[in-house]
Write an enzyme that holds these catalytic residues in place. Structure first.
Site, PDB file in Angstrom:
ATOM      1  N   HIS A  49       0.883  -1.157   0.000  1.00  0.00           N
ATOM      2  CA  HIS A  49       0.000   0.000   0.000  1.00  0.00           C
ATOM      3  C   HIS A  49       0.924   1.211   0.000  1.00  0.00           C
ATOM      4  O   HIS A  49       2.070   1.123   0.474  1.00  0.00           O
ATOM      5  CB  HIS A  49      -0.874   0.031   1.251  1.00  0.00           C
ATOM      6  N   ASP A  52       2.290   1.654   3.343  1.00  0.00           N
ATOM      7  CA  ASP A  52       3.231   0.626   3.816  1.00  0.00           C
ATOM      8  C   ASP A  52       4.648   1.105   3.495  1.00  0.00           C
ATOM      9  O   ASP A  52       5.589   0.887   4.254  1.00  0.00           O
ATOM     10  CB  ASP A  52       3.021  -0.722   3.101  1.00  0.00           C
TER      11      ASP A  52
HETATM   12  C1  3MF Z   1      -9.168  -6.722   0.852  1.00  0.00           C
HETATM   13  C2  3MF Z   1      -7.907  -6.965   0.147  1.00  0.00           C
HETATM   14  C3  3MF Z   1      -6.891  -5.864   0.243  1.00  0.00           C
HETATM   15  C4  3MF Z   1      -6.074  -5.714  -1.021  1.00  0.00           C
HETATM   16  C5  3MF Z   1      -4.963  -4.734  -0.834  1.00  0.00           C
HETATM   17  C6  3MF Z   1      -4.083  -4.565  -2.041  1.00  0.00           C
HETATM   18  C7  3MF Z   1      -6.045  -5.271   2.387  1.00  0.00           C
HETATM   19  O1  3MF Z   1     -10.023  -7.782   0.833  1.00  0.00           O
HETATM   20  O2  3MF Z   1      -7.722  -8.007  -0.439  1.00  0.00           O
HETATM   21  O3  3MF Z   1      -6.053  -6.159   1.338  1.00  0.00           O
HETATM   22  O4  3MF Z   1      -5.568  -6.929  -1.449  1.00  0.00           O
HETATM   23  O5  3MF Z   1      -5.508  -3.518  -0.510  1.00  0.00           O
HETATM   24  O6  3MF Z   1      -4.806  -4.330  -3.164  1.00  0.00           O
END
Ligand code: 3MF
Ligand code: MG
Length: 346
Positions: A49, A52
């Site tokens: 992210h 992150d």
């Molecule tokens: C939610 C997800 C997300 C995405 C992430 C990257 C937090 O169900 O799967 O995880 O995978 O935001 O795209």
């Protein structure tokens, strides 16, 4: 053409165990401490992210954001790791409470677009040209709160801004039908690929398919992957497992339904997934009961299950399979697959 498989996960997949009804149960591990674990676990790439990579980025000036991202790039290089993608986190800030690109407040929509543009800049600093959009809050709790036609147009317009911001980036949409919203506007792979056609550069908009998200939509993940492969849009996968239509469980790959997992491995391998640099992402979480010292096994296990299923899939007699298909003896084909999954008879 067989596939080539290299694995990634995101820092959020090493998780402290909070859920909507209870706090964290394991201590947080700093990002710098997570990085050396990747190679140890057999992973070569990192999913990000935006925050992150650059924590508290809303509080930083653009030059500080880029400097922080470049520092992360140096850390990746030092560990022999590659950034797979960057995804703007558009679901935590108060300004995204009513959605990002589909919020009813224009100032909030602008925030979501500005933040996404900055995620593209972070991706460039990390050395990746792939942006993932999980459209978490682009939907409604209350159908009447938004106009669905306008909402889809707004999502397409936001994607256009990003495509124009950097003519080299590609955007992979991560469809999900629900959670946190009751309904989302881009619930499935088909919706995501349709959305690509509404943008200024459809050839630069594809998908990342998460197993659990397909299952939550009542669909088979391997068929969703087949659809995206046919459209040449499968640019990443988030493999995991999910026990039916309930909350998003992010269980280890294959933990619930091995046959369903086998079919995902099989469709990827049958069509040369990974030969053009696509990664196998594992979006899995350790179950909350796991003790801190044993909270990485979901990652180790998911990768191991993938590789074992790959071997198993490649070991099934293709001749026998083709004969049974030609003979339309699908009961026998059923047994061929079940026999393979149960192992050789003793
Ligand atoms: C939610 C997800 C997300 C995405 C992430 C990257 C937090 O169900 O799967 O995880 O995978 O935001 O795209
Ligand atoms: Mg995911």
């Amino acid at each position: 053409m067989a596939g080539t498989f290299r694995f990634t996960f995101g820092p959020w997949n090493i998780h402290e165990g909070a859920d909507p009804f209870g706090p964290t149960v394991r201590p947080a591990i700093a990002f710098e401490k997570k990085l050396p674990l990747y190679r140890e676990l057999g992973f070569e790439g990192v999913q990000f992210h935006d925050d992150d990579a650059v924590p508290n980025l809303n509080q930083l000036a653009p030059a500080q954001v880029l400097a922080a991202a470049k520092d992360v790039r140096r850390q990746l290089d030092a560990h022999g790791l590659t950034a797979e993608f960057v995804a703007p986190r558009l679901w935590e800030d108060p300004r995204t409470i009513d959605g990002g690109y589909t919020a009813n407040d224009p100032a909030c929509r602008q925030y979501a677009i500005d933040r996404s543009r900055q995620a593209v800049d972070i991706a460039n600093a990390l050395g990746t040209k792939l942006i993932v959009l999980w459209l978490a809050r682009e939907g409604t709790y209350l159908r009447e709160a938004k106009d669905s036609k306008v909402a889809v147009e707004r999502i397409a317009a936001a994607i256009d801004v990003l495509l124009k911001h950097d003519p080299e980036i590609r955007i992979a949409i991560e469809a999900k039908p629900n959670e946190p919203m009751d309904h989302t506007y881009i619930p499935t792979t088909g919706h995501a690929i349709g959305l690509a056609a509404l943008t200024v550069a459809p050839e630069r908009v594809g998908v990342v398919i998460e197993s659990a998200h397909a299952i939550l939509a009542g669909l088979d993940p391997s068929d969703e992957m087949g659809y995206a492969l046919a459209c040449k849009k499968l640019w990443s996968v988030h493999l995991n497992d999910q026990n039916g239509l309930k909350f998003d469980e992010d269980r280890a790959f294959g933990a619930v339904d091995l046959r369903r997992a086998l079919n995902q491995v099989r469709i990827l391998d049958a069509h040369g997934y990974g030969n053009h640099g696509e990664w196998v992402g594992l979006d899995v979480k350790a179950i909350r009961t796991q003790k801190p010292e044993a909270a990485l096994k979901h990652l180790r296990n998911s990768r191991a299950v993938f590789l074992r299923l790959l071997e198993l899939s490649r070991g099934i007699s293709q001749t026998r399979w083709a004969e049974l298909v030609a003979d339309r003896d699908y009961e026998e084909l059923d047994m061929l697959i079940l026999d393979a999954l149960m192992g050789a008879k003793g």
